[in-house]
Design a protein around this motif. Structure first.
Motif, PDB file in Angstrom:
ATOM      1  N   HIS A   1      44.216 -68.723  96.635  1.00 24.95           N
ATOM      2  CA  HIS A   1      45.183 -69.810  96.562  1.00 24.95           C
ATOM      3  C   HIS A   1      44.998 -70.807  97.705  1.00 24.95           C
ATOM      4  O   HIS A   1      44.499 -70.463  98.765  1.00 24.95           O
ATOM      5  CB  HIS A   1      46.609 -69.251  96.672  1.00 24.95           C
TER       6      HIS A   1
ATOM      7  N   HIS B   1      48.084 -73.884  90.762  1.00 28.62           N
ATOM      8  CA  HIS B   1      46.721 -73.370  90.869  1.00 28.62           C
ATOM      9  C   HIS B   1      45.759 -74.468  91.320  1.00 28.62           C
ATOM     10  O   HIS B   1      45.600 -75.478  90.638  1.00 28.62           O
ATOM     11  CB  HIS B   1      46.290 -72.784  89.515  1.00 28.62           C
ATOM     12  N   GLY B   2      45.150 -74.234  92.471  1.00 31.98           N
ATOM     13  CA  GLY B   2      44.164 -75.189  92.992  1.00 31.98           C
ATOM     14  C   GLY B   2      44.711 -76.143  94.031  1.00 31.98           C
ATOM     15  O   GLY B   2      43.972 -76.952  94.586  1.00 31.98           O
TER      16      GLY B   2
ATOM     17  N   HIS C   1      39.610 -65.760  92.713  1.00 31.16           N
ATOM     18  CA  HIS C   1      40.435 -66.940  93.003  1.00 31.16           C
ATOM     19  C   HIS C   1      41.194 -66.713  94.294  1.00 31.16           C
ATOM     20  O   HIS C   1      41.725 -65.626  94.519  1.00 31.16           O
ATOM     21  CB  HIS C   1      41.418 -67.158  91.843  1.00 31.16           C
TER      22      HIS C   1
ATOM     23  N   HIS D   1      53.328 -71.380  89.933  1.00 33.46           N
ATOM     24  CA  HIS D   1      52.228 -71.407  90.898  1.00 33.46           C
ATOM     25  C   HIS D   1      51.370 -72.633  90.623  1.00 33.46           C
ATOM     26  O   HIS D   1      51.050 -72.935  89.469  1.00 33.46           O
ATOM     27  CB  HIS D   1      51.387 -70.134  90.777  1.00 33.46           C
TER      28      HIS D   1
HETATM   29 CU    CU Z   1      46.107 -69.913  92.003  1.00 38.14          CU
END
Ligand code: CU
Ligand code: C2O
Ligand code: CU
Length: 539
Positions: free
Chosen positions: A463, A117-118, A461, A115
C-alpha cells in the motif's frame, strides 16, 4: 485432463489463422452477437466545480442491488453489492493535487472500508482493516491526491472479508489526471473522450436460474481457497460485450479486478498494440507488444489502433492460453477435484450450450474470449501517440539504488506455502492484526526483494507507494516493468527487486499482501510501519 482446454486453444489458433477478412466462420467474433458494452458511470464532483481543487463524493456500500447480467445468450438478474445502489461499478475522475473528501456510508451487514489502491496516502485514510467502518456507520476519507495521473481504484479491505466484498461487486475506478495527461490528450497524443474506455475485467460464478435470477456463488468449491475462479468473465458487468468503434486509436484502461485470475490479454487477430501506462502512471516511453499478462489488481492503459480496419470488421480481446501453475497446486492439494474443474474450458457462452461447468471453476490459463470490437464508422484518426514523456514527469527519473538506505541489506519478503495448513505465508508468518512486521524509516528510499518460493504465482502489492522494478532474477527491468507499479506478479522461483521512496505523506501502518484476495484473507499479508524513527511505539 487438459483435453478441453487444448481443444478450445485450437479454436483460438484456427481463428488466428483465419483472422483477416472472413469472420463468418467464427460466431464468437461476431460483434453483433454480444451485449453492448456498458460505459461505466462517472460520478460528478458534488460541489459542482471540478476545477476548484476540491473533490467531494459520496459512496454508500449497499446490498441487493439488482443487476442485469447481459450475455450473448440472454440475460438474468443477480443481486449484487454495489456503491450507491448503482447497477454498475462507479468511476471517480479527479485531478492531481485535488483534496478528496469522500463521504462513505457502510450499509452492509458487516464492517467494511474503502481502500485507495495505489494511492500515496496517510495510513488512517488508507482504508486498511485496522480502520474498520462498522455496519450502519460511516467515515470521511480526506486526503490530497498528489501523484502522477494513473488508473487507480478503490475497494473494501475489511479483516478477512475483502475477497467476498469485492466479489459481491464492491470495487470502483479512480482515474487521476494531471497536467501532463491533459496536455497529451488535448494535443492529440493520447485518445480521450469516447475513445478513452475503462474496462473492468472480473470473472464470476453464478448459481442456477430461479425465476430469472441467478445468484453469485462464492467459495463453494474445495479449491477456492487457492483463489476464487469463476466460469463467466464480465467486462463492465456483461459477458463478452461488444463496443462499436471508429477507425481510430482507442485508449483502453484495462483493469484486472478479478479476485484471483491472471489474463494473457491479446487481440484475436494477433495485432500489436501499445502500452502507455501501468498501475501508477504513464510510461516514459510507450511499449509495443502483442500481448500483456496481467495478474489480479494490475492495470495497464493500452492503445489499440483500428484506423487501418475496414468497417464491418470484428476483432476480439482475448486471453491466450497459458500454463496454469495452479496445476502444481492441485497436485499438492491431492488433486481431489481437478477432474471436475477441467470439464469445460468454454467461458464465452458463444455456443448456445447451456451446460455450465459442473463446479463453475475454470482454471487459470484457459483461453477466454473477453470482449469484441466492431468497426462501424470511418473517421480520420486524430491521434499520434507520444513517444516520450516530458522531463518533468517523475517516471523519467529512475530511482538510484545507491540512494536506498538498505542497499546491500535489502528487506526480504519470502512467499512460501505452509505445509500442513496448505496456506500461503510471507516470511513464514500469517497475518496478525496486532503485529507490525516491518519498520520503515520515514522519508527514506528502500529496496525490497520479493521472493516466491511457493508453487504458485502471486501478485504482490504494498500500500501507499508506487514502486519501480529494478530486476527480476537479476535481469534488469525492461518494457512495461519500467512503469510505476503497485502490484506485480512474482512467479514460482522468481525474485523481484523493487525500489520505492517513502514520502512525508507515508506515515503509519500499511499492508503488504498477495492480491489474490483469498490468499490475503487467509493471512498472506503483513503490516509495515512507516515513521520518523522507524520504530513507532504507538500511533
Ligand atoms: Cu492496495
Ligand atoms: Cu487492492 Cu491491500 O489492496
Ligand atoms: Cu497469493
Amino acid at each position: 485432463m487438459r483435453k478441453i482446454a487444448l481443444i478450445t486453444g485450437s479454436i483460438v489458433a484456427v481463428f488466428l489463422l483465419s483472422g483477416c477478412g472472413n469472420s463468418s466462420t467464427d460466431s464468437t467474433t461476431d460483434g453483433q452477437s454480444g451485449p453492448k458494452l456498458h460505459i461505466l458511470p462517472v460520478l460528478a464532483d458534488e460541489d459542482g466545480n471540478s476545477a476548484d481543487g476540491k473533490a467531494t463524493y459520496t459512496l454508500n456500500a449497499t446490498v441487493n442491488t439488482n443487476v442485469q447480467i447481459e450475455t450473448p445468450n440472454g440475460s438474468w438478474t443477480t443481486p449484487m453489492w454495489r456503491y450507491n445502489n448503482n447497477p454498475l461499478p462507479l468511476v471517480i475522475r479527479a485531478n492531481r493535487g485535488d483534496k478528496m473528501t469522500l463521504n462513505f456510508t457502510n450499509s452492509l451487514g458487516h464492517e467494511s472500508t474503502i481502500h485507495w489502491h495505489g494511492f500515496k496516502i496517510p495510513a488512517d485514510m488508507d482504508g486498511g482493516p485496522d480502520y474498520p467502518v462498522a455496519p450502519g456507520s460511516g467515515k470521511v476519507y480526506s486526503f490530497t491526491m498528489d501523484q502522477p495521473a494513473a488508473p487507480l481504484w478503490f475497494h473494501p479491505h475489511p479483516d478477512m472479508q475483502t475477497g467476498k466484498q469485492v466479489y459481491m461487486g464492491l470495487a470502483g475506478v479512480l482515474l487521476l489526471d494531471d497536467d501532463i495527461s491533459r496536455e497529451l490528450e488535448s494535443s492529440g497524443q493520447l485518445p480521450s473522450g469516447e475513445r478513452d474506455v475503462v474496462l473492468l475485467v472480473q470473472d464470476r460464478r453464478f448459481g442456477l436460474e430461479n425465476n430469472g435470477v441467478k445468484e453469485l456463488r462464492y467459495m463453494d468449491q474445495a479449491m477456492d481457497s487457492d483463489g476464487m475462479l469463476g466460469d463467466t468473465v464480465l467486462v463492465n458487468g456483461s459477458q463478452f460485450p461488444n463496443l462499436q468503434v471508429s477507425t481510430a486509436k482507442y485508449r483502453l484502461r484495462l483493469y484486472n479486478v478479478s479476485n484471483a485470475r491472471n489474463y494473457d490479454f491479446a487481440f484475436s487477430d494477433g495485432r500489436q498494440f501499445t502500452i502507455v501506462a501501468t498501475d501508477g502512471g504513464l510510461l516514459k516511453n510507450p511499449v509495443r507488444v502483442d500481448h500483456i499478462f496481467l495478474g489480479a489488481a494490475e492495470r495497464v492503459e493500452l492503445i489499440v489502433d483500428f484506423s487501418a480496419d475496414s468497417t464491418g470488421k470484428n476483432v476480439s480481446l482475448i486471453s491466450r492460453e497459458f500454463q496454469d501453475d495452479n496445476m502444481n497446486m492441485g497436485d499438492m492439494n491431492g488433486g481431489g477435484n481437478m477432474e471436475s474443474s477441467q470439464n469445460d474450458g468454454n467461458m464465452s457462452g458463444d455456443t448456445g450450450n447451456e451446460n455450465m461447468p459442473m463446479d463453475g471453476r475454470v482454471p487459470n490459463g484457459t483461453p477466454l474470449d473477453i470482449m469484441s470490437f466492431r468497426v462501424s464508422k470511418k473517421i480520420d484518426d486524430p491521434v499520434t501517440i507520444y513517444t516520450s514523456l516530458p522531463e518533468r514527469a517523475e517516471i523519467t527519473n529512475r530511482l538510484d539504488p545507491g540512494s536506498a538506505v538498505n542497499l546491500g541489506n535489502e528487506r526480504i519478503f519470502n512467499m512460501t506455502m505452509k505445509m500442513g495448513s496448505m496456506t500461503f505465508v510471507i516470511n513464514g508468518k500469517s497475518f496478525d492484526p496486532s503485529r507490525v512486521d516491518e519498520y520503515v524509516g520515514a522519508n527514506t528510499t528502500e529496496i525490497w526483494n520479493i521472493k516466491n518460493n511457493s508453487p504458485m504465482t502471486h501478485p504482490f502489492h504494498a500500500h501507499a507507494i508506487q514502486w519501480q522494478i529494478l530486476d527480476r532474477n537479476g535481469v534488469p527491468a525492461s518494457g512495461t516493468d519500467l512503469g510505476w507499479k503497485d502490484t506485480f506478479l512474482v512467479r514460482p522461483g522468481e525474485n523481484v527487486r523493487i525500489i520505492g521512496r517513502f514520502e512525508p505523506i507515508n506515515y503509519g501502518d500499511y499492508m503488504y499482501h498477495c492480491h489474490i484476495l483469498e490468499h490475503e484473507d487467509l493471512g498472506m499479508m503483513g503490516y509495515f510501519r512507516v515513521g520518523d524513527s522507524g520504530h513507532l511505539d504507538s500511533l
